[in-house]
Design an enzyme around this catalytic site. Structure first.
Site, PDB file in Angstrom:
ATOM      1  N   SER A 138       0.844  -1.202   0.000  1.00  0.00           N
ATOM      2  CA  SER A 138       0.000   0.000   0.000  1.00  0.00           C
ATOM      3  C   SER A 138       0.873   1.243   0.000  1.00  0.00           C
ATOM      4  CB  SER A 138      -0.871   0.004   1.256  1.00  0.00           C
ATOM      5  OG  SER A 138      -1.480   1.266   1.429  1.00  0.00           O
ATOM      6  N   TYR A 151      -0.761  -0.039  10.374  1.00  0.00           N
ATOM      7  CA  TYR A 151      -0.922  -0.594   9.019  1.00  0.00           C
ATOM      8  C   TYR A 151       0.293  -0.212   8.161  1.00  0.00           C
ATOM      9  CZ  TYR A 151      -3.374  -1.203   4.460  1.00  0.00           C
ATOM     10  OH  TYR A 151      -3.764  -1.582   3.191  1.00  0.00           O
TER      11      TYR A 151
HETATM   12  N1  NAP Z   1      -8.868  -1.088  -0.289  1.00  0.00           N
HETATM   13  C1  NAP Z   1      -7.855  -0.235  -0.251  1.00  0.00           C
HETATM   14  O1  NAP Z   1      -8.038   1.026  -0.244  1.00  0.00           O
HETATM   15  C2  NAP Z   1      -6.440  -0.742  -0.276  1.00  0.00           C
HETATM   16  C3  NAP Z   1      -5.424   0.181  -0.488  1.00  0.00           C
HETATM   17  C4  NAP Z   1      -4.108  -0.251  -0.499  1.00  0.00           C
HETATM   18  C5  NAP Z   1      -3.823  -1.578  -0.290  1.00  0.00           C
HETATM   19  N2  NAP Z   1      -4.835  -2.470  -0.062  1.00  0.00           N
HETATM   20  C6  NAP Z   1      -4.469  -3.861   0.181  1.00  0.00           C
HETATM   21  O2  NAP Z   1      -5.066  -4.672  -0.797  1.00  0.00           O
HETATM   22  C7  NAP Z   1      -5.250  -5.995  -0.259  1.00  0.00           C
HETATM   23  C8  NAP Z   1      -6.648  -6.480  -0.580  1.00  0.00           C
HETATM   24  O3  NAP Z   1      -7.590  -5.682   0.116  1.00  0.00           O
HETATM   25  P1  NAP Z   1      -9.019  -5.301  -0.468  1.00  0.00           P
HETATM   26  O4  NAP Z   1      -9.056  -3.826  -0.578  1.00  0.00           O
HETATM   27  O5  NAP Z   1      -9.318  -6.137  -1.679  1.00  0.00           O
HETATM   28  O6  NAP Z   1      -9.972  -5.634   0.748  1.00  0.00           O
HETATM   29  P2  NAP Z   1     -11.015  -6.805   1.039  1.00  0.00           P
HETATM   30  O7  NAP Z   1     -11.903  -7.027  -0.121  1.00  0.00           O
HETATM   31  O8  NAP Z   1     -11.618  -6.456   2.351  1.00  0.00           O
HETATM   32  O9  NAP Z   1     -10.081  -8.077   1.170  1.00  0.00           O
HETATM   33  C9  NAP Z   1      -9.303  -8.390   2.281  1.00  0.00           C
HETATM   34  C10 NAP Z   1      -9.160  -9.887   2.262  1.00  0.00           C
HETATM   35  O10 NAP Z   1      -8.204 -10.308   3.226  1.00  0.00           O
HETATM   36  C11 NAP Z   1      -8.698 -11.502   3.785  1.00  0.00           C
HETATM   37  N3  NAP Z   1      -8.105 -11.787   5.083  1.00  0.00           N
HETATM   38  C12 NAP Z   1      -8.036 -10.966   6.159  1.00  0.00           C
HETATM   39  N4  NAP Z   1      -7.419 -11.610   7.176  1.00  0.00           N
HETATM   40  C13 NAP Z   1      -7.106 -12.854   6.713  1.00  0.00           C
HETATM   41  C14 NAP Z   1      -6.477 -13.978   7.283  1.00  0.00           C
HETATM   42  N5  NAP Z   1      -6.028 -13.988   8.544  1.00  0.00           N
HETATM   43  N6  NAP Z   1      -6.328 -15.093   6.519  1.00  0.00           N
HETATM   44  C15 NAP Z   1      -6.770 -15.118   5.260  1.00  0.00           C
HETATM   45  N7  NAP Z   1      -7.383 -14.084   4.652  1.00  0.00           N
HETATM   46  C16 NAP Z   1      -7.548 -12.964   5.381  1.00  0.00           C
HETATM   47  C17 NAP Z   1     -10.189 -11.290   3.898  1.00  0.00           C
HETATM   48  O11 NAP Z   1     -10.813 -12.529   4.040  1.00  0.00           O
HETATM   49  P3  NAP Z   1     -12.166 -12.709   4.902  1.00  0.00           P
HETATM   50  O12 NAP Z   1     -13.267 -12.372   3.926  1.00  0.00           O
HETATM   51  O13 NAP Z   1     -12.128 -14.137   5.297  1.00  0.00           O
HETATM   52  O14 NAP Z   1     -12.104 -11.752   6.041  1.00  0.00           O
HETATM   53  C18 NAP Z   1     -10.476 -10.612   2.575  1.00  0.00           C
HETATM   54  O15 NAP Z   1     -10.691 -11.555   1.553  1.00  0.00           O
HETATM   55  C19 NAP Z   1      -4.909  -5.907   1.221  1.00  0.00           C
HETATM   56  O16 NAP Z   1      -3.606  -6.387   1.437  1.00  0.00           O
HETATM   57  C20 NAP Z   1      -4.963  -4.414   1.495  1.00  0.00           C
HETATM   58  O17 NAP Z   1      -4.127  -4.049   2.580  1.00  0.00           O
HETATM   59  C21 NAP Z   1      -6.138  -2.082  -0.061  1.00  0.00           C
END
Ligand code: NAP
Length: 245
Positions: A138, A151
């Protein structure tokens, strides 16, 4: 046809990226906690053109299963060309300020679990002499801010680990891609007010797919975050520490 492992495959960004792999006819091994969601995503990806989609339910914090999960993915797919690590949580910064247990939990999910997976993946790809490792980091890892420095710490540590890994594996012809999205409209950010700087997961997925194809090292998504972060990084610390960010 590439053989692709995705950890955190139920993430909105990962799912949108998996659709692009499926459309290209790549085989997929999807890992996440929720088996029902994994099953539904796998069915969708088969319809979209993936010749093989396998799933495994695993909590990323179950470190003891990482090596076996990767070995099973390799055996099941008959090899491994690309590994994408996508799981993550957005910590409650205030709760972390009150409790180091909370901070440790967040560092485990957003940093240590990733370093563990990378350790075993690097070993496989180094022996194979080809492949791609891509990790969702990120922009938050580029500079510590009061609103989300737990984070940010996790992501920054992942970034440096990936830098070192890239340096180690470049001789073996392995791509190590650090993905730095800005604000993305996903379940992780459901509670946030959305504005001009926000991107949809499909847009970020397109950028991830293209960065893998183009063998990039680091990618900001969308592209303008490279410039935003350059400005943020250029602010002197004596001013930055007084800003409410
Ligand atoms: N959204 C943003 O603005 C943003 C910005 C920068 C970076 N990111 C990064 O992008 C990545 C994906 O995030 P997203 O935005 O697509 O959010 P998201 O749809 O909420 O996805 C997060 C995922 O992580 C999984 N997860 C959390 N804890 C876990 C664990 N202990 N074991 C296995 N799976 C786990 C969740 O699974 P469950 O459904 O089982 O909880 C969910 O599928 C993350 O690394 C996040 O930090 C996001």
């Amino acid at each position: 046809m590439r053989k692709v492992l995705i950890v955190g495959a139920t993430s909105a960004i990962a799912e949108a990226t998996a659709r692009l792999f499926a459309g290209n006819g790549d085989a997929l091994y999807l890992v996440a906690r929720n088996q029902d969601r994994l099953g539904a995503i796998a069915n969708d990806l088969r319809v979209r053109g993936a010749p093989q989609v396998e799933t495994e339910a695993m909590d990323a914090n179950d470190f003891s299963r990482h090596r076996a999960m990767i070995e099973t993915a390799i055996v099941t797919l008959g090899g491994l060309d690309v590994a994408l690590i996508a799981h993550g949580t957005l910590p409650d910064q205030k709760a972390c300020e009150q409790s180091f247990d909370e901070t440790l939990k967040e560092l485990q999910t957003n940093c240590l679990s990733i370093l563990s997976l990378l350790t075993y993946l690097a070993d496989h790809f180094e022996r194979q002499g080809s492949g791609t490792i891509a990790v969702l980091s990120s922009v938050a890892g580029d500079r510590g801010r009061q609103s989300n420095y737990v984070y940010g710490t996790a992501k920054a540590a992942v970034n440096v680990f990936l830098q070192g890994l890239r340096n180690r594996l470049s001789r073996a012809n392995i791509q190590v891609l650090t993905i730095k999205p800005g604000f993305v409209d996903t379940p992780m950010t459901a509670g946030f007010q959305k504005g001009l700087l926000w991107a949809k997961p499909e847009k970020v997925a397109g950028g991830i797919y293209s960065a893998i194809q183009r063998k990039k090292d680091v990618v900001y998504l969308p592209w303008f975050w490279r410039f935003i972060m350059a400005v943020i990084n250029s602010i002197p610390e004596r001013l930055f520490k007084k800003m409410k960010l």
